[in-house]
Write a protein that holds these residues in place. Structure first.
Motif, PDB file in Angstrom:
ATOM      1  N   VAL A 101      -5.280   6.528  -2.751  1.00 31.21           N
ATOM      2  CA  VAL A 101      -4.641   6.774  -4.045  1.00 31.21           C
ATOM      3  C   VAL A 101      -5.170   8.048  -4.707  1.00 31.21           C
ATOM      4  CG1 VAL A 101      -4.131   4.346  -4.399  1.00 31.21           C
ATOM      5  CG2 VAL A 101      -6.194   5.294  -5.394  1.00 31.21           C
ATOM      6  N   HIS A 136       5.930  10.511  -5.741  1.00 33.84           N
ATOM      7  CA  HIS A 136       7.040   9.545  -5.716  1.00 33.84           C
ATOM      8  C   HIS A 136       8.248  10.045  -6.507  1.00 33.84           C
ATOM      9  CE1 HIS A 136       4.845   6.023  -3.950  1.00 33.84           C
ATOM     10  NE2 HIS A 136       3.819   6.785  -4.277  1.00 33.84           N
ATOM     11  N   ASP A 193     -13.049  -4.197  -4.337  1.00 31.39           N
ATOM     12  CA  ASP A 193     -13.074  -5.610  -4.717  1.00 31.39           C
ATOM     13  C   ASP A 193     -14.529  -6.071  -4.766  1.00 31.39           C
ATOM     14  OD1 ASP A 193     -12.174  -8.157  -5.353  1.00 31.39           O
ATOM     15  OD2 ASP A 193     -12.062  -8.764  -3.256  1.00 31.39           O
ATOM     16  N   ARG A 213     -10.697   1.012  -6.606  1.00 30.44           N
ATOM     17  CA  ARG A 213     -10.008  -0.262  -6.352  1.00 30.44           C
ATOM     18  C   ARG A 213     -10.865  -1.230  -5.535  1.00 30.44           C
ATOM     19  NH1 ARG A 213      -4.580   0.775  -6.460  1.00 30.44           N
ATOM     20  NH2 ARG A 213      -4.143   2.477  -7.901  1.00 30.44           N
ATOM     21  N   MET A 240      -3.482  -2.607  -2.616  1.00 28.68           N
ATOM     22  CA  MET A 240      -3.781  -1.166  -2.650  1.00 28.68           C
ATOM     23  C   MET A 240      -2.530  -0.341  -2.941  1.00 28.68           C
ATOM     24  SD  MET A 240      -6.435   0.727  -2.595  1.00 28.68           S
ATOM     25  CE  MET A 240      -7.088   2.377  -2.299  1.00 28.68           C
ATOM     26  N   VAL A 241      -1.801  -0.768  -4.003  1.00 24.95           N
ATOM     27  CA  VAL A 241      -0.632   0.034  -4.388  1.00 24.95           C
ATOM     28  C   VAL A 241      -1.093   1.413  -4.842  1.00 24.95           C
ATOM     29  CG1 VAL A 241       0.828  -1.931  -4.966  1.00 24.95           C
ATOM     30  CG2 VAL A 241      -0.618  -0.894  -6.745  1.00 24.95           C
ATOM     31  N   HIS A 242      -0.161   2.347  -4.778  1.00 19.07           N
ATOM     32  CA  HIS A 242      -0.485   3.723  -5.158  1.00 19.07           C
ATOM     33  C   HIS A 242      -0.734   3.826  -6.657  1.00 19.07           C
ATOM     34  CE1 HIS A 242       0.531   7.692  -2.840  1.00 19.07           C
ATOM     35  NE2 HIS A 242      -0.755   7.516  -3.046  1.00 19.07           N
ATOM     36  N   GLY A 243      -0.031   3.015  -7.429  1.00 18.80           N
ATOM     37  CA  GLY A 243      -0.223   3.049  -8.867  1.00 18.80           C
ATOM     38  C   GLY A 243       0.413   1.829  -9.499  1.00 18.80           C
ATOM     39  N   GLY A 267      -9.244  -6.957   0.235  1.00 17.16           N
ATOM     40  CA  GLY A 267      -9.847  -7.595  -0.935  1.00 17.16           C
ATOM     41  C   GLY A 267      -9.023  -8.784  -1.406  1.00 17.16           C
ATOM     42  N   ALA A 287      -3.237  -4.303  -7.072  1.00 21.76           N
ATOM     43  CA  ALA A 287      -4.015  -3.075  -7.251  1.00 21.76           C
ATOM     44  C   ALA A 287      -5.216  -2.979  -6.311  1.00 21.76           C
ATOM     45  CB  ALA A 287      -4.508  -2.977  -8.703  1.00 21.76           C
ATOM     46  N   THR A 288      -5.772  -4.118  -5.913  1.00 25.88           N
ATOM     47  CA  THR A 288      -7.059  -4.113  -5.193  1.00 25.88           C
ATOM     48  C   THR A 288      -6.895  -3.622  -3.750  1.00 25.88           C
ATOM     49  OG1 THR A 288      -7.791  -5.926  -6.600  1.00 25.88           O
ATOM     50  CG2 THR A 288      -9.026  -5.574  -4.570  1.00 25.88           C
ATOM     51  N   GLU A 289      -7.977  -3.040  -3.239  1.00 30.16           N
ATOM     52  CA  GLU A 289      -7.983  -2.492  -1.874  1.00 30.16           C
ATOM     53  C   GLU A 289      -7.514  -3.528  -0.845  1.00 30.16           C
ATOM     54  OE1 GLU A 289     -12.065  -1.617  -0.728  1.00 30.16           O
ATOM     55  OE2 GLU A 289     -12.791  -3.372  -1.813  1.00 30.16           O
ATOM     56  N   LEU A 303     -13.082  -1.747 -11.543  1.00 31.53           N
ATOM     57  CA  LEU A 303     -11.752  -2.366 -11.623  1.00 31.53           C
ATOM     58  C   LEU A 303     -11.832  -3.683 -12.396  1.00 31.53           C
ATOM     59  CD1 LEU A 303      -8.759  -2.446 -10.923  1.00 31.53           C
ATOM     60  CD2 LEU A 303      -9.340  -3.452  -8.712  1.00 31.53           C
ATOM     61  N   LYS A 313       0.850  -1.187   0.000  1.00 31.31           N
ATOM     62  CA  LYS A 313       0.000   0.000   0.000  1.00 31.31           C
ATOM     63  C   LYS A 313       0.891   1.244   0.000  1.00 31.31           C
ATOM     64  CE  LYS A 313      -3.579   2.564   2.404  1.00 31.31           C
ATOM     65  NZ  LYS A 313      -4.222   2.904   3.685  1.00 31.31           N
ATOM     66  N   GLY A 314       0.586   2.169  -0.889  1.00 31.62           N
ATOM     67  CA  GLY A 314       1.364   3.396  -0.942  1.00 31.62           C
ATOM     68  C   GLY A 314       2.556   3.343  -1.876  1.00 31.62           C
ATOM     69  N   CYS A 315       2.793   2.190  -2.506  1.00 25.04           N
ATOM     70  CA  CYS A 315       3.945   2.044  -3.414  1.00 25.04           C
ATOM     71  C   CYS A 315       3.509   2.148  -4.875  1.00 25.04           C
ATOM     72  CB  CYS A 315       4.602   0.677  -3.219  1.00 25.04           C
ATOM     73  SG  CYS A 315       5.420   0.482  -1.630  1.00 25.04           S
TER      74      CYS A 315
END
Lengths: 328, 328
Positions: free
Chosen positions: B48, B110, B187, B185, A216-219, A209, A204-206, B193, A173-175
Motif C-alpha cells: 500500500v 485507481h 496485525d 497494517r 490488505m486492501v489498498h485503502g 492477519g 484493512a489488516t495484512e 492500526l 488485496k490491492g482494492c
C-alpha cells in the motif's frame, strides 16, 4: 411496456431535473457561505440523522416537477416517506420515481463537498434511469438502461474502459474498499457498529492477519454519502463498496449507474453456503449492499467470474449486519 | 528577511507551478483512461506504499522549475527524499521548498478523485506559502502568509466566514472527524492500526459509551489524502483531522492553508497533563497531527478557546501513536 423513445424522453427530463435540483443545493450552500441563510436542521432518529429545510424544499421541487410532467407515475422520496408511519417497502411494478433530494445531509450541513441529489426512475421494480448531481464537485452522473453510464455527459464509465482492468489476483488485496460508519452508534456488544468495525479492520489488516481474514486492501474510504460511494464504484475509482442500513432512495440511481457501467451489486450479508451459493441479485429495499466495479476479462477468468470471486472473498471477511425491512 | 513583495512574487510563481503540475497529473490520468498509458507502480514499504512514474516525473518538473527560478533555495521532495538512506528531518531556517508531487498515490493509481500536488515554501522553518491542486475535483487551494487562504482564487476560506460558526458545545459531538487508516497494517497487539481503530471507534460511539470516551461525532471521513484532509479542514467542511505517520511534504502546504484560514494545528499525541498543559504548536516533521477548523467567537468563549477545548476533548479519546522521527 415503455418504448426506448419514451424512456429516452424521460431520461432527458430526469437529467435536466437533476441538474436543476443540484443547482438548488449549490445555491443554498452559497447562501450559507455568505451568511444570508442559516442552517435549519431537525434531528430524526438521533443527532447524526438529520433533515434540513433544503432537503424538504428540493424534494418538493422534484415532486412537483414530476407531477406536472408525469401525473400517472408513482413517487417515493426520502423526506415524504420519512414522515409516514410505515417503514414498508412501497415500490411495485408501476412506473416509479425514487429520489433522495439531498444525500450526504451531514456533509451538506458542514459544507463538506460530498453531497448530491439522486433521482431514479424504475420500471418493473428495476432502476432504468439514474441521475446523480454533486454540484460542489462539478460531477453529474447519468445512466439509461442499455445506453451506458456517463460522467458529465461525455466521459464514459468506468473511467478506464479501454480495456477495463482486471481485479488483482489476491483481491481484496490491492482494492480500494469504501464503507460508511453509519447512524447506528449504540455502544452495545455485537451491535451494527461493532460488526461494521470488525469488518473494516478485517479488510484493512495484512494478509494472514486476523486469523486469516486480513484483506490488505489498498485503502479504506468513507465519504459520508452512499450515493456517491456507488457512483465512484461505477467510475472504477472504488473497487468495492459494502454497506448496511441505507434505503432505496440512497441507492436506486447509483445501482442503475453501476450496472450500466458494468458493475455488480448484491447483498452485504453472506448466505450460509457462501462458497457455493449463487451470488443473488441485489434487493433494492433490502438495506444491505455489496458492489464491485466493472472488471475486464483476463486469462482464465471472465470479468463476471472475477467479480463473483471477490464478492465471496469479501463475504468471508464480513460480519452479518442486522437491519430490518418489512416487505422488501 | 524576505519582503512582502518578494514573497508575493514567489507565491505567484508557486501558484502557477502548482496548476501546471496539477495539469500534468490530470493528463497522466486521462492517458490512463484512454489506454494510452499503463500504470507503472513500484512498492516501497509494502503493497500500500507505492510510487508511480507520474510521481517521479512531476517531482522532476517541479524541482527543475524551482532550480531555474530560485537556484539558491533548498528543496525537499517526497520522491527524492525517499531515495536517500536517512530519515532525518532536513528542513532548516533557509528558504526551502517542501513538495509532494502526488499525494494520494493509491487514489491516483485507481483513478479515484482524491489526489493532488502539494507545494509549500518555508521561511525560518515555517510554511508561508501553500498551494494544493486537485485537478479531478477542479479544486486549487492557495495561501500566502498574512493574506488568507483561498479556493480557486476567489472563494475565501473557511467557506463560512460571515460569521465563522462556533463549535458545538458538546464537541466532538456534532463534528465531522477525518482520519486515515494509513500504511501500517500489521496485525500486532497494540500496534498503530489497533490504536487508530480504537480512537476512531471512541470518536464515533454515542456519548456515554466506551467508558465515557464516546464522542458521537457527526461523521467519520477518510479520503486517502492527508493533504486534502487538511484542505477540507481549512474549508471548514471537516471540523477535526487526527493523524499519525505522514511526513512534512504531506502537510506543509496544508498547514499553511489551515493557519491562514484561522485553523489550529497541534500534535496527535496528548501530553501527560493533557487537561492543563499548553496546546503545543505543531512540529512540521513530527509525523503526528491534530487540526481543528477555524472557529468563531461565541458568548463566553473565544474561537481559540473553543479550538483548544476541542483539542483536549479529542486527546481524551485518542490512543498515543508510535511514529519515530529523528531530528524533528
Amino acid at each position: 411496456m415503455t418504448s426506448d423513445t419514451v424512456l429516452r424522453e424521460i431520461y432527458d427530463f430526469a437529467l435536466e431535473l437533476g441538474q436543476n435540483a443540484g443547482q438548488m443545493l449549490f445555491e443554498a450552500a452559497q447562501k450559507r457561505m455568505s451568511g444570508e441563510l442559516q442552517l435549519d436542521e431537525v434531528e430524526k432518529l438521533n443527532s447524526v440523522d438529520i433533515v434540513t429545510q433544503t432537503d424538504e424544499e428540493v424534494e418538493a421541487f422534484i415532486r412537483q416537477s414530476i407531477l406536472e410532467k408525469y401525473p400517472d407515475h408513482n413517487f417515493v422520496g426520502e423526506e415524504s416517506y420519512s414522515k409516514g408511519s410505515s417503514k414498508d417497502y412501497l415500490i411495485d411494478d408501476s412506473p416509479t420515481w425514487c429520489i433522495d433530494p439531498l444525500d450526504g445531509t451531514v456533509n451538506f450541513a458542514h459544507l463538506s463537498p460530498f453531497y448530491c441529489v439522486s433521482i431514479a426512475f424504475l420500471l418493473d421494480s428495476q432502476p432504468v434511469i439514474g441521475i446523480v448531481c454533486a454540484p460542489f464537485l462539478h460531477q453529474t452522473f447519468s445512466a439509461l438502461r442499455n445506453h451506458g453510464a456517463w460522467l458529465n455527459g461525455t466521459t464514459r464509465l468506468p473511467l478506464q474502459h479501454n480495456p477495463v482492468p482486471p481485479l488483482p489476483p489476491q483481491a481484496p488485496k490491492g482494492c480500494i474498499f469504501s464503507c460508511e460508519w453509519g447512524k447506528d452508534r449504540r455502544d452495545i456488544p455485537d451491535g451494527n457498529l461493532a460488526r461494521k468495525v470488525e469488518t473494516f479492520v478485517n479488510l484493512a489488516t495484512e494478509l494472514g492477519g486476523r486469523e486469516g481474514k486480513g484483506g490488505m486492501v489498498h485503502g479504506v474510504r468513507s465519504l459520508g454519502s452512499a450515493t456517491l460511494d456507488l457512483c465512484y464504484v461505477a467510475m472504477g475509482g472504488f473497487d468495492i463498496w459494502w454497506e448496511g442500513g441505507c434505503w432505496e432512495w440512497d441507492v436506486a440511481a447509483g445501482i442503475c449507474l453501476l450496472q450500466e457501467a458494468g458493475g455488480l451489486v448484491t447483498t452485504a450479508n453472506p448466505p450460509e453456503d457462501m462458497d457455493s451459493a449463487p451470488v443473488p441479485p441485489v434487493k433494492l429495499g433490502g438495506r444491505l449492499y455489496l458492489a464491485i466495479r466493472a472488471v475486464g476479462d483476463s486469462e482464465g477468468e471472465t470479468g463476471k467470474q472475477a467479480q463473483e470471486r471477490v464478492v465471496r472473498e469479501v463475504w468471508r471477511r464480513v460480519r452479518r449486519l442486522d437491519y430490518e425491512r418489512p416487505g422488501a
